[in-house]
Design an enzyme around this catalytic site. Structure first.
Site, PDB file in Angstrom:
ATOM      1  N   ASN A 175      39.043 -32.643  54.553  1.00  0.00           N
ATOM      2  CA  ASN A 175      40.338 -32.402  55.179  1.00  0.00           C
ATOM      3  C   ASN A 175      40.214 -32.220  56.687  1.00  0.00           C
ATOM      4  O   ASN A 175      40.961 -32.824  57.458  1.00  0.00           O
ATOM      5  CB  ASN A 175      40.979 -31.156  54.557  1.00  0.00           C
ATOM      6  CG  ASN A 175      42.323 -30.807  55.158  1.00  0.00           C
ATOM      7  OD1 ASN A 175      42.400 -30.316  56.271  1.00  0.00           O
ATOM      8  ND2 ASN A 175      43.393 -31.057  54.413  1.00  0.00           N
ATOM      9  N   LYS A 231      44.368 -28.997  62.375  1.00  0.00           N
ATOM     10  CA  LYS A 231      45.402 -28.840  61.357  1.00  0.00           C
ATOM     11  C   LYS A 231      46.495 -27.959  61.961  1.00  0.00           C
ATOM     12  O   LYS A 231      46.474 -26.737  61.880  1.00  0.00           O
ATOM     13  CB  LYS A 231      44.827 -28.198  60.091  1.00  0.00           C
ATOM     14  CG  LYS A 231      43.645 -28.923  59.502  1.00  0.00           C
ATOM     15  CD  LYS A 231      43.921 -30.387  59.231  1.00  0.00           C
ATOM     16  CE  LYS A 231      44.930 -30.602  58.134  1.00  0.00           C
ATOM     17  NZ  LYS A 231      45.092 -32.034  57.802  1.00  0.00           N
ATOM     18  N   ASP A 282      42.727 -26.343  52.503  1.00  0.00           N
ATOM     19  CA  ASP A 282      43.140 -27.116  51.316  1.00  0.00           C
ATOM     20  C   ASP A 282      42.051 -27.245  50.253  1.00  0.00           C
ATOM     21  O   ASP A 282      41.942 -28.286  49.596  1.00  0.00           O
ATOM     22  CB  ASP A 282      43.622 -28.510  51.729  1.00  0.00           C
ATOM     23  CG  ASP A 282      44.989 -28.477  52.383  1.00  0.00           C
ATOM     24  OD1 ASP A 282      45.606 -27.395  52.394  1.00  0.00           O
ATOM     25  OD2 ASP A 282      45.448 -29.516  52.879  1.00  0.00           O
TER      26      ASP A 282
END
Length: 325
Positions: free
Chosen positions: A57, A93, A286
């Protein structure tokens, strides 16, 4: 002998030597005379049986990203698979549930790491942007620029990404009907870039859950470009995990990733997006929806087998004339 990108992912680099059969859906993909990297977009539509966007991720460290790229490349380049691979990881992110959450190394350091991976393993790179002013720098490294689902309608961002000339992968917003992606893709094209893909990643079902409507994988084809299914984010449970300190985080249903993957390849998507981690239980971002690296080969083997027997990429002709004995 070290393998080149052409050896590893020939479908993305070799010239097109044949056209899809007459009963296969065709879509305008790119214009002639473009550089080798945008050719990925042309080969994406005819990848057999699908192409793969995969990786962790977020960039946790240079060492970790190199480890993941090495192992995923080894698996996908296996002669039994031969899957076209684009390596994925994010440098930031920006939409984490909590401001205290890990976000990544940031754009400057993150792009340096991704460029090193790209050169070391000769792999195309996909990463996401969140602001228009990031696009130019990201376009100098990434082969595919990804537009996050929350931002899929942001015209200025789409236009800025388009102007890089790179392939643009637009994730469908969790709040959007598939028809919205027709307009989002058109924004990229009208800005002068025909290299666009759209990605299904689930639809909000209440406050803390997502569902994947298989019909969307069919309807989203109306965007007239390659269709990707995100089989990991689509199983998130946004802000559905209660933390001991009273806060919330996103949970997920990792055990259903094979289910969504089987569905997607049976329907006949052009590409699969999935996040993969060597230690999902300790992933900083995640973790509940990242697929274990140790199970990647097994899952891909099954998805490839399903895709190769499915006729999902072909439009079934429905005969509505009266039937008589």
């Amino acid at each position: 002998m070290e393998l080149s990108a052409e050896d590893l992912i020939p479908d993305f680099y070799a010239p097109v030597v044949s056209s899809p059969s007459s009963n296969t859906r065709t879509r305008p993909l790119m214009e002639t005379g473009q550089t080798a990297r945008p050719r990925i977009h042309l080969r994406a539509k005819v990848a057999d049986p699908f192409f793969l966007l995969a990786g962790p991720n977020v960039i946790e460290s240079e060492e970790h990203v190199f480890k993941m790229a090495k192992h995923i490349r080894t698996i996908t380049s296996n002669s039994r698979f031969g899957l076209p691979l684009v390596f994925k990881s994010s440098f930031d992110k920006a939409n984490r549930t909590s401001s205290k959450s890990f976000r990544g190394p940031g754009i400057e350091e993150g792009l340096k790491i991704l460029e090193k991976v790209k050169l070391a393993y000769d792999l195309p790179i996909v990463t996401d942007v969140h602001e228009s002013n990031q696009c130019e720098a990201v376009g100098r490294v990434a082969d595919i620029i990804q537009i996050p689902a929350f931002l899929c309608r942001q015209t200025d961002l789409l236009v800025a990404a388009s102007k890089t000339g790179k392939i643009i992968n637009i994730k469908k917003g969790q709040f959007c009907a598939p028809s919205v992606m027709i307009n989002s893709a058109e924004k990229v094209r009208l800005a002068g870039n025909p290299n666009v893909m759209v990605c299904e990643r689930g639809t909000m079902f209440g406050y803390h859950d997502l569902i994947v409507d298989p019909r969307n994988l069919e309807w989203i084809r109306d965007a007239n470009c390659p269709v990707v299914a995100d089989i990991t984010h689509s199983l998130q449970q946004p802000a559905g995990k209660q933390l001991e300190d009273g806060g919330v985080a996103s949970g997920g249903l990792r055990e259903l990733i094979p289910c969504i993957g089987r569905t997607a390849v049976a329907v006949g998507v052009d590409g699969i997006f999935m996040e993969v981690h060597d230690d999902p239980l300790n992933a900083p971002v995640d973790g509940p929806t990242q697929w274990p690296l140790r199970n990647l080969e097994e899952l891909l083997e099954e998805l490839i087998a399903i895709a190769r027997v499915s006729k999902g990429k072909r439009q079934m002709k429905i005969d509505l004339t009266p039937f008589f004995d």
